[in-house]
Design a protein around this motif. Structure first.
Motif, short mmCIF file in Angstrom:
data_model
loop_
_atom_site.label_atom_id
_atom_site.label_comp_id
_atom_site.label_asym_id
_atom_site.label_seq_id
_atom_site.Cartn_x
_atom_site.Cartn_y
_atom_site.Cartn_z
N GLY A 121 9.59 11.44 78.46
CA GLY A 121 10.18 11.59 79.78
C GLY A 121 11.19 12.72 79.82
O GLY A 121 11.27 13.46 80.80
N THR A 122 11.93 12.88 78.75
CA THR A 122 12.94 13.93 78.67
C THR A 122 12.32 15.29 78.41
O THR A 122 12.62 16.26 79.10
N THR A 123 11.46 15.38 77.41
CA THR A 123 10.88 16.68 77.06
C THR A 123 9.85 17.16 78.07
O THR A 123 9.50 18.34 78.08
N GLY A 124 9.38 16.26 78.92
CA GLY A 124 8.42 16.65 79.95
C GLY A 124 9.05 17.41 81.09
O GLY A 124 8.35 18.00 81.91
N VAL A 125 10.38 17.44 81.15
CA VAL A 125 11.08 18.18 82.20
C VAL A 125 11.40 19.56 81.64
O VAL A 125 12.20 19.71 80.73
N ARG A 126 10.72 20.56 82.19
CA ARG A 126 10.88 21.94 81.72
C ARG A 126 10.89 22.89 82.90
O ARG A 126 10.49 22.52 84.00
N THR A 127 11.28 24.11 82.67
CA THR A 127 11.23 25.13 83.71
C THR A 127 10.35 26.29 83.26
O THR A 127 10.25 26.58 82.06
N LEU A 128 9.73 26.93 84.21
CA LEU A 128 8.88 28.08 83.91
C LEU A 128 9.70 29.19 83.26
O LEU A 128 9.26 29.78 82.26
N SER A 129 10.88 29.47 83.78
CA SER A 129 11.68 30.58 83.26
C SER A 129 12.03 30.37 81.79
O SER A 129 11.96 31.32 81.00
N ASN A 130 12.37 29.16 81.39
CA ASN A 130 12.66 28.90 79.97
C ASN A 130 11.40 29.01 79.12
O ASN A 130 11.46 29.51 78.01
N ALA A 131 10.29 28.54 79.63
CA ALA A 131 9.04 28.64 78.89
C ALA A 131 8.65 30.10 78.68
O ALA A 131 8.17 30.47 77.61
N LEU A 132 8.85 30.94 79.69
CA LEU A 132 8.53 32.36 79.57
C LEU A 132 9.43 33.08 78.59
O LEU A 132 9.00 34.01 77.88
N LYS A 133 10.70 32.68 78.51
CA LYS A 133 11.65 33.30 77.57
C LYS A 133 11.25 33.04 76.12
O LYS A 133 11.52 33.85 75.25
N LYS A 134 10.63 31.92 75.86
CA LYS A 134 10.26 31.56 74.49
C LYS A 134 8.97 32.24 74.05
O LYS A 134 8.63 32.23 72.89
N SER A 135 8.24 32.87 74.97
CA SER A 135 6.97 33.52 74.63
C SER A 135 7.18 34.84 73.92
O SER A 135 8.07 35.56 74.08
#
Length: 135
Positions: A121-135
């Motif tokens: 439930g906690t790790t399922g909450v994410r944002t696109l901007s943070n996901a893109l920064k990690k790429s």
């Protein structure tokens, strides 16, 4: 070992969550839903949640997943959890939580299922901007 799951929400959210989970991971054994309407009293809601618990708990316990901490679904579930052994309430219900439980709950006890629900439930909450920064 299969811990039962009861989804309890305001409106039709619980039904929609179960329908979405079925679409993604298939039919689920030992899962029930309870929807709160504007006209429901907490006592009536408790009776319906208790009946759902009776349907899904085969002796291994049950998780009650609710939408909002402190609201009527949470309060009804909490009162039942305090009366029954092997029942836990987790608030903040979301689809990643339900999917992880559907995939991983078989063979796990109530404590392990509770931890799976909290983590997913906690790790399922994410944002696109943070996901893109990690790429």
């Amino acid at each position: 070992m299969l811990v039962g799951i009861v989804l309890v929400s305001h409106g039709e959210m619980a039904n929609g969550m179960l329908e979405a989970a079925r679409m993604i991971v298939g039919e689920q054994e030992g899962v029930a839903t309870v929807s709160l309407t504007e006209m429901d009293a907490v006592e009536g809601l408790m009776e319906r949640v208790a009946a759902a618990l009776d349907r899904v708990d085969t002796g291994d316990g049950a998780l009650i997943l609710v939408d909002v901490f402190g609201a009527s679904p949470f309060n009804a579930g909490s009162r039942l959890a305090m009366q029954r052994p092997k029942v836990e309430v987790v608030s903040g219900m979301n689809l990643p939580m339900l999917l992880e439980l559907a995939i991983k709950r078989e063979g796990r006890d109530l404590e392990e299922c509770t931890a799976i629900a909290r983590e997913a439930g906690t790790t399922g909450v994410r944002t696109l901007s943070n996901a893109l920064k990690k790429s």
